[in-house]
Design a protein around this motif. Structure first.
Motif: not given
Ligand code: 13P
Ligand code: SF4
Length: 307
Positions: A30-31, A241-245, A264-266
């Motif tokens: 998660l971001g 998220h990482r690519l945009k940041k 992965m979202k837990l």
């Protein structure tokens, strides 16, 4: 950042210092979790970082096999996985016992296991690889026949790059099979300038449409090139998220918004804080398995990144 996050992030940061902990985060998290990483990366980079950190505690924000790999490499450290349910369905598609049976059918084959596998499966393997170095690892081996487990699609991709005979285990990633070639064809029409980058866990017909086949961190490095302004992204959604940041002003188009790995979202900020407070749940690979598994992981790390 919302108030809830500011407070949680401060508490995590204080506790991290007190425990001498490092937070390792996979690119699909998660971001909010990516943003508190001491290090963010792909499976290869995360294992390299785990191997060299001098922290006493590793908080692994990823899935179980990643925390296990850290435990294999760092038996004296406490490795925390903030949610013990964060497994990898692909890793669960093979067991050590079934691998032992398969090895008997192919006594000449060298066993290469994708890092997305349990410690017990690694203990039965000759060498590990990740999506970043899979072709390099297979090519480095002085063997004609390779038994590749558990990802049939990564294995198939390697087979297009090597002359070696590849025997493939029929595992796959349920998230990456949601990425469909038809959608990529549509996006190519819609964004003719965009580069198409695909993760090697995708099906061959998807990989056939790629400009580049890359690990998650490979995608992040590629996105930083000047000539890349728009990118069609064929992997799990979390990487956006990482690519945009890291690339404000560039456009990133996911092939499928359904390509989400629920495991992965837990992990979230609350669970990271709780984990550091309680020093649980801990992932610890027992010595009898660790001592066998480390050979396969060590061999891979010595070869490094060759893809
Ligand atoms: P990377 O090593 O490319 O980050 O991939 C890990 C993974 O689980 C992909 O599904
Ligand atoms: Fe496993 Fe696929 Fe999730 Fe990666 S994305 S952890 S391979 S289920």
């Amino acid at each position: 950042m919302v108030d809830r996050d500011v407070e949680l992030v401060e508490k995590i940061s204080d506790l991290k210092k007190k425990r001498n902990a490092v937070i390792l985060v996979h690119n699909y998290q998660l971001g909010e979790v990516q943003d508190i990483a001491d290090f963010i990366g792909d499976s290869l980079e995360l294992s390299q970082n785990a191997a060299k950190t001098d922290a006493d505690v590793i908080v692994f924000c990823g899935v179980h096999f990643m925390a296990e790999t850290a435990s294999i490499l760092c038996p004296d450290k406490v490795v925390l996985l903030p949610d013990m349910n964060a497994g990898c369905p692909m890793a669960n598609m093979i067991t050590a016992e079934r691998l032992r049976t398969k090895k008997k059918e192919h006594p000449q084959a060298v066993v290469v296991c994708y890092i997305n596998s349990s410690a017990e499966v690694k203990a039965e393997s000759d060498i590990c690889c990740t999506s970043a170095n899979a072709v390099g690892v297979v090519e480095s081996l002085d063997a004609r026949e390779i038994l590749f487990v558990p990802d049939q699609y990564l294995g198939h991709y390697i087979s297009t790059k090597t002359d070696k005979k590849m025997i493939l285990w029929p595992g796959f990633c349920p998230t990456h099979v949601r990425i469909k070639p038809e959608r990529i064809q549509e996006l190519k029409q819609e964004y003719p300038q965009a580069k198409v980058v695909i993760h090697p866990e995708c099906r061959p017909e998807v990989i056939a449409l790629a400009d580049e086949v890359l690990s998650t961190s490979g995608m992040c490095r590629y996105a930083q090139r000047d000539e890349v302004r728009e990118m069609v992204v064929g992997t799990e959604m979390g990487i956006i998220h990482r690519l945009k940041k890291e690339n404000p002003g560039k456009r990133f188009i996911p092939v499928s918004e359904q390509a989400i790995c629920p495991n992965m979202k837990l992990i979230n900020l609350e669970k990271v804080l709780w984990s550091l407070e309680e020093m649980t749940p801990e992932v610890k690979v027992p010595d009898e398995i660790r001592l066998k598994a480390i050979a396969a992981v060590d061999k891979m790390l010595r070869i490094g990144r060759k893809l």
